[in-house]
Scaffold this active site. Structure first.
Site, mmCIF file in Angstrom:
data_model
loop_
_atom_site.group_PDB
_atom_site.id
_atom_site.type_symbol
_atom_site.label_atom_id
_atom_site.label_comp_id
_atom_site.label_asym_id
_atom_site.label_seq_id
_atom_site.Cartn_x
_atom_site.Cartn_y
_atom_site.Cartn_z
ATOM 1 N N SER A 1 0.966 -4.094 7.852
ATOM 2 C CA SER A 1 2.183 -3.296 8.053
ATOM 3 C C SER A 1 2.004 -1.821 7.723
ATOM 4 O O SER A 1 2.790 -0.988 8.170
ATOM 5 C CB SER A 1 3.320 -3.871 7.195
ATOM 6 O OG SER A 1 2.868 -4.068 5.873
ATOM 7 N N ARG A 2 0.982 -1.500 6.918
ATOM 8 C CA ARG A 2 0.828 -0.106 6.467
ATOM 9 C C ARG A 2 -0.645 0.230 6.291
ATOM 10 O O ARG A 2 -1.499 -0.660 6.270
ATOM 11 C CB ARG A 2 1.508 0.093 5.109
ATOM 12 C CG ARG A 2 3.002 0.055 5.182
ATOM 13 C CD ARG A 2 3.628 0.342 3.831
ATOM 14 N NE ARG A 2 3.467 -0.755 2.900
ATOM 15 C CZ ARG A 2 3.069 -0.602 1.641
ATOM 16 N NH1 ARG A 2 2.747 0.580 1.167
ATOM 17 N NH2 ARG A 2 2.981 -1.656 0.831
ATOM 18 N N TYR B 1 -8.440 -4.437 -10.948
ATOM 19 C CA TYR B 1 -8.682 -4.102 -9.539
ATOM 20 C C TYR B 1 -10.192 -4.062 -9.271
ATOM 21 O O TYR B 1 -10.677 -4.650 -8.306
ATOM 22 C CB TYR B 1 -8.046 -2.748 -9.230
ATOM 23 C CG TYR B 1 -8.258 -2.258 -7.811
ATOM 24 C CD1 TYR B 1 -7.463 -2.740 -6.772
ATOM 25 C CD2 TYR B 1 -9.241 -1.320 -7.516
ATOM 26 C CE1 TYR B 1 -7.651 -2.294 -5.474
ATOM 27 C CE2 TYR B 1 -9.432 -0.867 -6.224
ATOM 28 C CZ TYR B 1 -8.631 -1.348 -5.206
ATOM 29 O OH TYR B 1 -8.823 -0.913 -3.921
ATOM 30 N N GLY C 1 -2.169 -7.734 5.524
ATOM 31 C CA GLY C 1 -1.700 -6.401 5.123
ATOM 32 C C GLY C 1 -1.680 -5.434 6.289
ATOM 33 O O GLY C 1 -2.138 -4.297 6.171
ATOM 34 N N LYS D 1 -12.465 -6.498 -6.743
ATOM 35 C CA LYS D 1 -13.290 -6.004 -5.630
ATOM 36 C C LYS D 1 -14.760 -6.361 -5.836
ATOM 37 O O LYS D 1 -15.492 -6.583 -4.878
ATOM 38 C CB LYS D 1 -13.105 -4.493 -5.467
ATOM 39 C CG LYS D 1 -11.668 -4.096 -5.078
ATOM 40 C CD LYS D 1 -11.242 -4.732 -3.764
ATOM 41 C CE LYS D 1 -9.896 -4.225 -3.272
ATOM 42 N NZ LYS D 1 -9.489 -4.820 -1.986
ATOM 43 N N ASN E 1 -7.667 -7.674 4.475
ATOM 44 C CA ASN E 1 -7.417 -6.274 4.103
ATOM 45 C C ASN E 1 -6.393 -6.108 2.981
ATOM 46 O O ASN E 1 -6.521 -5.183 2.182
ATOM 47 C CB ASN E 1 -6.946 -5.508 5.348
ATOM 48 C CG ASN E 1 -6.261 -4.214 4.985
ATOM 49 O OD1 ASN E 1 -6.904 -3.218 4.665
ATOM 50 N ND2 ASN E 1 -4.922 -4.215 5.004
HETATM 51 P P1 NDP Z 1 -1.431 0.003 1.278
HETATM 52 O O1 NDP Z 1 -0.817 -0.072 -0.075
HETATM 53 O O2 NDP Z 1 -1.210 1.190 2.124
HETATM 54 O O3 NDP Z 1 -0.988 -1.289 2.142
HETATM 55 C C1 NDP Z 1 -1.137 -2.560 1.571
HETATM 56 C C2 NDP Z 1 -0.867 -3.622 2.610
HETATM 57 O O4 NDP Z 1 -1.088 -4.904 1.990
HETATM 58 C C3 NDP Z 1 0.544 -3.627 3.143
HETATM 59 O O5 NDP Z 1 0.532 -4.041 4.483
HETATM 60 C C4 NDP Z 1 1.227 -4.663 2.257
HETATM 61 O O6 NDP Z 1 2.370 -5.282 2.851
HETATM 62 C C5 NDP Z 1 0.112 -5.665 2.082
HETATM 63 N N1 NDP Z 1 0.299 -6.462 0.885
HETATM 64 C C6 NDP Z 1 0.325 -6.022 -0.402
HETATM 65 N N2 NDP Z 1 0.580 -7.043 -1.228
HETATM 66 C C7 NDP Z 1 0.731 -8.143 -0.461
HETATM 67 C C8 NDP Z 1 1.041 -9.482 -0.725
HETATM 68 N N3 NDP Z 1 1.294 -9.928 -1.974
HETATM 69 N N4 NDP Z 1 1.131 -10.343 0.308
HETATM 70 C C9 NDP Z 1 0.934 -9.910 1.575
HETATM 71 N N5 NDP Z 1 0.632 -8.650 1.901
HETATM 72 C C10 NDP Z 1 0.539 -7.777 0.885
HETATM 73 O O7 NDP Z 1 -3.008 -0.243 1.030
HETATM 74 P P2 NDP Z 1 -4.276 0.437 1.739
HETATM 75 O O8 NDP Z 1 -4.106 0.418 3.202
HETATM 76 O O9 NDP Z 1 -4.572 1.700 1.049
HETATM 77 O O10 NDP Z 1 -5.432 -0.595 1.311
HETATM 78 C C11 NDP Z 1 -5.911 -1.628 2.168
HETATM 79 C C12 NDP Z 1 -7.127 -2.266 1.516
HETATM 80 O O11 NDP Z 1 -8.140 -1.272 1.302
HETATM 81 C C13 NDP Z 1 -6.833 -2.883 0.142
HETATM 82 O O12 NDP Z 1 -7.562 -4.078 -0.007
HETATM 83 C C14 NDP Z 1 -7.334 -1.834 -0.817
HETATM 84 O O13 NDP Z 1 -7.697 -2.373 -2.055
HETATM 85 C C15 NDP Z 1 -8.537 -1.296 -0.063
HETATM 86 N N6 NDP Z 1 -8.915 0.051 -0.506
HETATM 87 C C16 NDP Z 1 -8.054 1.110 -0.371
HETATM 88 C C17 NDP Z 1 -8.406 2.358 -0.825
HETATM 89 C C18 NDP Z 1 -7.525 3.559 -0.727
HETATM 90 O O14 NDP Z 1 -7.917 4.624 -1.255
HETATM 91 N N7 NDP Z 1 -6.372 3.481 -0.077
HETATM 92 C C19 NDP Z 1 -9.724 2.574 -1.488
HETATM 93 C C20 NDP Z 1 -10.537 1.407 -1.572
HETATM 94 C C21 NDP Z 1 -10.134 0.198 -1.086
HETATM 95 P P3 NDP Z 1 3.862 -4.592 2.709
HETATM 96 O O15 NDP Z 1 3.828 -3.370 3.587
HETATM 97 O O16 NDP Z 1 4.814 -5.604 3.241
HETATM 98 O O17 NDP Z 1 4.039 -4.266 1.272
#
Ligand code: NDP
Length: 241
Positions: free
Chosen positions: A13-14, A149, A11, A153, A84
């Site tokens: 990319s973002r 979710y 993950g 976790k 991640n």
């Molecule tokens: P984002 O939604 O900003 O980014 C998610 C990333 O995961 C992207 O790079 C996306 O790729 C990738 N991804 C999603 N689904 C898939 C898949 N099926 N296969 C491969 N890659 C995938 O998430 P965050 O940065 O906010 O979250 C990152 C981690 O932190 C997660 O595990 C989340 O649960 C955890 N977290 C986040 C919180 C928050 O408040 N943001 C709070 C607590 C935990 P693509 O860009 O191609 O879609």
């Protein structure tokens, strides 16, 4: 560990994953990241950092091993794995369909387990390595309308604790970073009221930044954390306060 460490980040990319890619690349490490579909975001990160992105849908079992195999080939091994990638869905449990449940558990829990299994084979051979799983404060406290979710976790918590015990004798550390409310696309659908309720329950009174989470991941991956394993590090501004 070698001076240029070999890092695999899912993950990337973002959001938090992209911040991790930037942080490790800044430190001179060699980074490969996986992402699902956002090709333009992934290309931008690659150009900016020199990291390599590999497209792979972690909800599809058949996608995982070839992508991880390619990543390990490009890296020539692996010193640090950052599990991640994650997805969420805000709905009452009665509204969750079977494919949605499978997808959340697949991406958030089964994929990190499968990837850790593959990468640990290499780390055991080198007798060193560090695995960091991205959990969530909801894995400990549970969130209404994010039951699956939260379960995924909580599962990562158990996996982290167990894997730290299993891999510790091989010199491999396994830890979990648990963010609170972080300003990324994952929270972009929240309305202003929901955000202010969440930040109101955060003693530091704001959302966190992806870079603040990446810094904690970077620390746990580093030799500065050489005696830390099986730990859960909240990066949450004190949430829930
Ligand atoms: P984002 O939604 O900003 O980014 C998610 C990333 O995961 C992207 O790079 C996306 O790729 C990738 N991804 C999603 N689904 C898939 C898949 N099926 N296969 C491969 N890659 C995938 O998430 P965050 O940065 O906010 O979250 C990152 C981690 O932190 C997660 O595990 C989340 O649960 C955890 N977290 C986040 C919180 C928050 O408040 N943001 C709070 C607590 C935990 P693509 O860009 O191609 O879609």
């Amino acid at each position: 560990m070698p001076s240029q460490r070999r890092i695999l980040i899912t993950g990337g990319s973002r959001g938090i994953g992209a911040a991790c890619v930037r942080r490790f690349c800044e430190a001179g490490d060699k980074v490969v990241f996986l992402y699902r579909s956002r090709v333009s975001e992934a290309s931008k990160i690659q150009e900016e950092t020199g990291a390599t992105g590999i497209r792979c849908d972690l909800s599809l079992i058949d996608d995982i091993l070839p992508a991880v195999g390619r990543a390990l080939e490009i890296l020539g091994g692996c010193d640090i794995l950052v599990n991640n990638a994650g997805i969420s869905s805000i709905k009452q449990i009665q509204e969750m369909t079977d494919p949605e449940i499978d997808r959340i558990l697949g991406v958030n829990l089964a994929a990190p387990v499968r990837i850790a299994r593959e990468v640990s084979k290499i780390m055991i051979g080198q007798k060193s390595g560090s695995i960091i799983n991205l959990g969530s404060v909801w894995g400990e406290y549970g969130a209404s309308c994010e039951t699956v979710y939260s379960a995924s976790k909580a599962g990562l918590r158990g996996f982290t604790a167990a894997l730290a015990k299993e891999l510790g004798p091989s010199g491999i550390r396994v830890n979990c970073v648990e963010p609170g409310v972080i300003d990324t696309d994952m929270n972009s659908s929240l309305g202003a009221d929901a955000v202010s309720e969440l930040t109101g329950n955060t003693p530091l009174g704001r959302m966190g930044k992806a870079e603040e989470v990446a810094e904690a991941v970077f620390f746990l991956a580093s030799d500065a954390a050489s005696f830390i394993t099986g730990a859960f590090l909240p990066v949450s501004g004190g949430f829930p306060g």
